[in-house]
Design a protein around this motif. Structure first.
Motif, PDB file in Angstrom:
ATOM      1  N   ASP A  78      -3.094   9.684   4.771  1.00  0.00           N
ATOM      2  CA  ASP A  78      -1.827   9.484   5.473  1.00  0.00           C
ATOM      3  C   ASP A  78      -0.669  10.247   4.849  1.00  0.00           C
ATOM      4  OD1 ASP A  78      -1.176   8.017   3.114  1.00  0.00           O
ATOM      5  OD2 ASP A  78      -1.989   6.194   3.978  1.00  0.00           O
TER       6      ASP A  78
ATOM      7  N   ALA B 162      -4.709  -2.665   7.153  1.00  0.00           N
ATOM      8  CA  ALA B 162      -4.993  -2.197   8.522  1.00  0.00           C
ATOM      9  C   ALA B 162      -5.663  -0.825   8.584  1.00  0.00           C
ATOM     10  CB  ALA B 162      -3.684  -2.169   9.307  1.00  0.00           C
TER      11      ALA B 162
ATOM     12  N   ARG C 221      -1.779   2.015  -5.210  1.00  0.00           N
ATOM     13  CA  ARG C 221      -0.971   3.229  -5.388  1.00  0.00           C
ATOM     14  C   ARG C 221       0.239   2.948  -6.299  1.00  0.00           C
ATOM     15  NH1 ARG C 221      -0.890   6.178   0.631  1.00  0.00           N
ATOM     16  NH2 ARG C 221      -2.771   5.174   1.381  1.00  0.00           N
TER      17      ARG C 221
ATOM     18  N   ILE D 216       6.091  -2.180   8.751  1.00  0.00           N
ATOM     19  CA  ILE D 216       6.283  -1.156   9.792  1.00  0.00           C
ATOM     20  C   ILE D 216       7.759  -1.037  10.197  1.00  0.00           C
ATOM     21  CG2 ILE D 216       5.488  -0.376  12.079  1.00  0.00           C
ATOM     22  CD1 ILE D 216       3.017  -0.868  10.647  1.00  0.00           C
TER      23      ILE D 216
HETATM   24  C1  LIG Z   1       3.028   5.991  -4.625  1.00  0.00           C
HETATM   25  C2  LIG Z   1       2.859   5.689  -3.165  1.00  0.00           C
HETATM   26  C3  LIG Z   1       2.596   6.720  -2.271  1.00  0.00           C
HETATM   27  C4  LIG Z   1       2.468   6.441  -0.904  1.00  0.00           C
HETATM   28  N1  LIG Z   1       2.234   7.484  -0.053  1.00  0.00           N
HETATM   29  C5  LIG Z   1       2.148   7.240   1.285  1.00  0.00           C
HETATM   30  C6  LIG Z   1       1.901   8.308   2.188  1.00  0.00           C
HETATM   31  O1  LIG Z   1       1.784   9.462   1.808  1.00  0.00           O
HETATM   32  N2  LIG Z   1       1.800   8.010   3.517  1.00  0.00           N
HETATM   33  C7  LIG Z   1       1.928   6.730   3.974  1.00  0.00           C
HETATM   34  O2  LIG Z   1       1.815   6.525   5.179  1.00  0.00           O
HETATM   35  N3  LIG Z   1       2.166   5.726   3.140  1.00  0.00           N
HETATM   36  C8  LIG Z   1       2.269   5.927   1.811  1.00  0.00           C
HETATM   37  N4  LIG Z   1       2.494   4.873   0.971  1.00  0.00           N
HETATM   38  C9  LIG Z   1       2.730   3.534   1.525  1.00  0.00           C
HETATM   39  C10 LIG Z   1       1.474   2.659   1.693  1.00  0.00           C
HETATM   40  O3  LIG Z   1       0.779   2.591   0.482  1.00  0.00           O
HETATM   41  C11 LIG Z   1       0.567   3.147   2.815  1.00  0.00           C
HETATM   42  O4  LIG Z   1       1.310   3.315   3.994  1.00  0.00           O
HETATM   43  C12 LIG Z   1      -0.553   2.154   3.102  1.00  0.00           C
HETATM   44  O5  LIG Z   1      -1.293   1.932   1.928  1.00  0.00           O
HETATM   45  C13 LIG Z   1      -1.438   2.662   4.222  1.00  0.00           C
HETATM   46  O6  LIG Z   1      -2.547   1.845   4.401  1.00  0.00           O
HETATM   47  P1  LIG Z   1      -2.682   0.796   5.599  1.00  0.00           P
HETATM   48  O7  LIG Z   1      -2.501   1.463   6.897  1.00  0.00           O
HETATM   49  O8  LIG Z   1      -3.949   0.052   5.378  1.00  0.00           O
HETATM   50  O9  LIG Z   1      -1.426  -0.123   5.323  1.00  0.00           O
HETATM   51  P2  LIG Z   1      -1.100  -1.700   5.494  1.00  0.00           P
HETATM   52  O10 LIG Z   1      -0.998  -2.250   4.163  1.00  0.00           O
HETATM   53  O11 LIG Z   1      -2.096  -2.312   6.426  1.00  0.00           O
HETATM   54  O12 LIG Z   1       0.314  -1.619   6.163  1.00  0.00           O
HETATM   55  C14 LIG Z   1       0.500  -1.296   7.530  1.00  0.00           C
HETATM   56  C15 LIG Z   1       1.386  -0.092   7.698  1.00  0.00           C
HETATM   57  O13 LIG Z   1       2.672  -0.311   7.150  1.00  0.00           O
HETATM   58  C16 LIG Z   1       3.241   0.928   6.774  1.00  0.00           C
HETATM   59  N5  LIG Z   1       3.675   0.856   5.380  1.00  0.00           N
HETATM   60  C17 LIG Z   1       3.348  -0.077   4.470  1.00  0.00           C
HETATM   61  N6  LIG Z   1       4.004   0.164   3.308  1.00  0.00           N
HETATM   62  C18 LIG Z   1       4.715   1.276   3.495  1.00  0.00           C
HETATM   63  C19 LIG Z   1       5.578   2.045   2.674  1.00  0.00           C
HETATM   64  N7  LIG Z   1       5.843   1.708   1.410  1.00  0.00           N
HETATM   65  N8  LIG Z   1       6.110   3.155   3.198  1.00  0.00           N
HETATM   66  C20 LIG Z   1       5.866   3.522   4.456  1.00  0.00           C
HETATM   67  N9  LIG Z   1       5.061   2.834   5.278  1.00  0.00           N
HETATM   68  C21 LIG Z   1       4.507   1.733   4.809  1.00  0.00           C
HETATM   69  C22 LIG Z   1       2.169   1.985   6.933  1.00  0.00           C
HETATM   70  O14 LIG Z   1       2.404   2.712   8.102  1.00  0.00           O
HETATM   71  C23 LIG Z   1       0.899   1.174   7.047  1.00  0.00           C
HETATM   72  O15 LIG Z   1      -0.077   1.816   7.831  1.00  0.00           O
HETATM   73  C24 LIG Z   1       2.608   5.120  -0.422  1.00  0.00           C
HETATM   74  C25 LIG Z   1       2.843   4.099  -1.334  1.00  0.00           C
HETATM   75  C26 LIG Z   1       2.979   4.373  -2.680  1.00  0.00           C
HETATM   76  C27 LIG Z   1       3.275   3.253  -3.624  1.00  0.00           C
END
Ligand SMILES: Cc1cc2nc3c(=O)[nH]c(=O)nc-3n(C[C@H](O)[C@H](O)[C@H](O)COP(=O)(O)OP(=O)(O)OC[C@H]3O[C@@H](n4cnc5c(N)ncnc54)[C@H](O)[C@@H]3O)c2cc1C
Ligand code: SF4
Length: 513
Positions: free
Chosen positions: A401, A268, A373, A311
């Motif tokens: 993020d 997303a 990651r 989420i």
């Molecule tokens: C080592 C590591 C470090 C990370 N650091 C961060 C960070 O600093 N900030 C951050 O927001 N996320 C972090 N994440 C979680 C996750 O990788 C990201 O939230 C996600 O990649 C954001 O991209 P997206 O919006 O396309 O997520 P999508 O894959 O589209 O998921 C939708 C939403 O779900 C939430 N989400 C998904 N997985 C997680 C999770 N494990 N923890 C918290 N929320 C999650 C996020 O808000 C994300 O926007 C980390 C994961 C790992 C393994």
């Protein structure tokens, strides 16, 4: 009561236009937002991260003014900017004779303590208000797991589903299952075209000029005329809408997939909008669930459940873990790892194609998706025995993020197992086999994903077994990895020796891989 003159602080990740503070403008209330060195300098950030935060803060300040609120905005280069929260608030209270100070509860421990300490020095009354963003209170998760050895995400998630009545048929999960992860582990197979991305063309030239002029130490790339991340609620909502339409129908299926063909696949890319609070988590969940309800025949349940879990489950869970384990979490290092983070995390210059891709796109876009990651950059750092403090510093700086409340539990606990297993039931490590199965990276790599030792052996393979061998005492009793020890013990001695020798060579030459 004499005339009140209230100063309210809004931090850069508190851009929640729907907050009750902003319902009606009030002449007695002035809001302040500030771009400060305290925040640009506590870690080395990606240039896009600093620019996106400042751009979103500026837009938010303009929006509040447009709605009739009184706003003070301090830019990084302003002469009267004291460059710290304490300095600026004290200065404003003195100069503008504020009679009361209010702030929204910060999500970061560091700022929480700073503001508490600062407020105790004030001669005027103060108050901390809720951000009205999260779906759980700071300490609820700790209470939920009181007395438990492990904090299992799955039980917390089920409780959240019931509590918020999300995808429920009375007290049963919609579709009969809580978890569809088994169906959600496909590599990308070209069956579904990757959606065209919605990027924004935000012009942040001024901001980038100031950052450079003021010599803020940043890294990574940016096109200042076309900064792609959303900087206001309208853009954030458009991004969410585009995801629900184009990404969600295949989100679950490919959520663990990695490919050179796309740096975001069906993800997303809303984490910046969520973490700055431009979007509310429940509006994201509702947008996805409603799309599924409307098009049940078109969107399978595993796609939507996979997304809701992120989420309603992971995000709230990680926040709860953060508050449950801070401040101790910041120094946890279960394996006593102390190797330096290889320089290619900062440059992308490595011959390991998976790392080159994951790091390269992180430097280019300040983004990598979860599996990159966890299973590429995080996996490698853990196998190589990198000091978790250096791993944290990198993750906290590089991603758009990255805010400590969500970065730290994901990095230290989930990815580096530095908490000794409170969060993850086993270390998230893999050999090249996983990366080969889930991506196309190995196809064009200099290393051979099948080889454990020899000239072209993939470093992930020997380092994987070396990791188990090195940490036998700590891990062999863990039922989730006991099987790997049986496999290792059955391997013939010459093979074990060659594997460990290869790992030792690679660990010595880590910076050249
Ligand atoms: C080592 C590591 C470090 C990370 N650091 C961060 C960070 O600093 N900030 C951050 O927001 N996320 C972090 N994440 C979680 C996750 O990788 C990201 O939230 C996600 O990649 C954001 O991209 P997206 O919006 O396309 O997520 P999508 O894959 O589209 O998921 C939708 C939403 O779900 C939430 N989400 C998904 N997985 C997680 C999770 N494990 N923890 C918290 N929320 C999650 C996020 O808000 C994300 O926007 C980390 C994961 C790992 C393994
Ligand atoms: S062969 Fe090894 S280093 Fe190369 S892409 Fe595959 S897993 Fe990564």
């Amino acid at each position: 009561m004499p005339d009140q003159n209230i100063l309210r602080l809004i931090l850069g990740d508190q851009l929640n236009e729907k907050h009750s503070w902003f319902k009606t403008p009030d002449k007695k209330v002035t809001y302040v937002l500030m771009e400060i060195r305290q925040e640009t300098d506590y870690v080395k950030h990606h240039i896009q991260k600093v620019a996106a935060f400042f751009a979103a803060m500026r837009t938010f300040a303009d929006r509040l003014a447009e709605l009739g609120h009184r706003v003070i905005y301090l830019r990084l280069g302003d002469a009267n900017n004291q460059q710290t929260i304490d300095g600026n608030i004290s200065d404003l209270i003195r100069k503008k004779k504020f009679t009361r100070f209010e702030y929204l509860l910060p999500d970061e421990y560091r700022l929480d303590i700073q503001l508490q300490d600062f407020c105790r020095t004030l001669a005027i009354p103060y108050l901390a208000a809720d951000t009205e963003h999260f779906l759980t209170e700071r300490h609820e998760l700790k209470e939920f797991f009181a007395g438990k050895k492990r904090f299992l995400m799955e039980s917390f998630y089920r409780w959240m589903r019931k509590r918020y009545n999300v995808m429920m048929d009375k007290d049963k999960p919609a579709g009969g299952q809580w978890n569809y992860d088994q169906k959600n582990r496909q590599a990308y197979d070209d069956e579904v075209p990757i959606p065209k991305a919605l990027f924004f063309d935000n012009n942040v030239t001024d901001i980038v000029k100031t950052i450079r002029k003021k010599k803020v130490n940043t890294f990574g790339q940016i096109d200042p005329e076309k900064m792609i991340w959303p900087i206001d609620r309208i853009q954030a909502q458009a991004l969410l809408k585009a995801f629900v339409k184009d990404g969600l129908p295949a989100f679950g299926t490919y959520q663990d997939a990695m490919t050179e063909k796309s740096w975001f696949l069906f993800h997303a890319r809303i984490s910046f909008a969520l973490n700055t609070k431009l979007l509310h988590p429940m509006e994201v969940i509702e947008a996805a669930v409603n799309a599924w309800l409307r098009k049940k025949s078109k969107i399978e349940i595993q796609q939507i459940e996979g997304f809701v879990r992120q989420i309603l489950g992971w995000r709230e869970y990680m926040r709860g873990i953060y508050w449950a384990l801070m401040p101790d979490m910041e120094s946890m290092n279960y394996f006593n790892h102390n190797t330096a983070l290889p320089d290619y995390y900062w440059t992308g210059q490595t011959q390991m194609n998976c790392l080159r891709n994951a790091i390269g796109q992180s430097l280019e876009h300040a983004y990598a998706h979860h599996i990159q990651r966890l299973m590429v950059t995080g996996n490698f750092a853990l196998l190589a025995g990198v000091d978790p403090a250096e791993v944290d510093e990198w993750y906290l700086g590089v991603y758009i993020d990255a805010i400590q409340w969500v970065e730290l539990p994901n990095t230290r606990a989930m990815s580096q197992f530095a908490d000794g297993g409170l969060v993850a039931t086993k270390p998230y490590i893999s050999s090249a086999k996983y990366i080969h199965t889930m991506s196309d990276y190995c196809k064009t790599c200099k290393y051979n994903w099948k080889q454990r030792h020899g000239d072209a052996a993939c470093p992930f393979n020997s380092l994987y077994w070396d990791f188990f061998a090195r940490h036998r005492k700590r891990l062999q009793k863990n039922p989730r990895v006991a099987m790997m020890y049986r496999v290792w013990d059955r391997m013939d001695t010459a093979e074990q020796k060659a594997t460990l020798k290869q790992a030792a060579d690679y660990r010595k030459n880590l910076i050249h891989l």
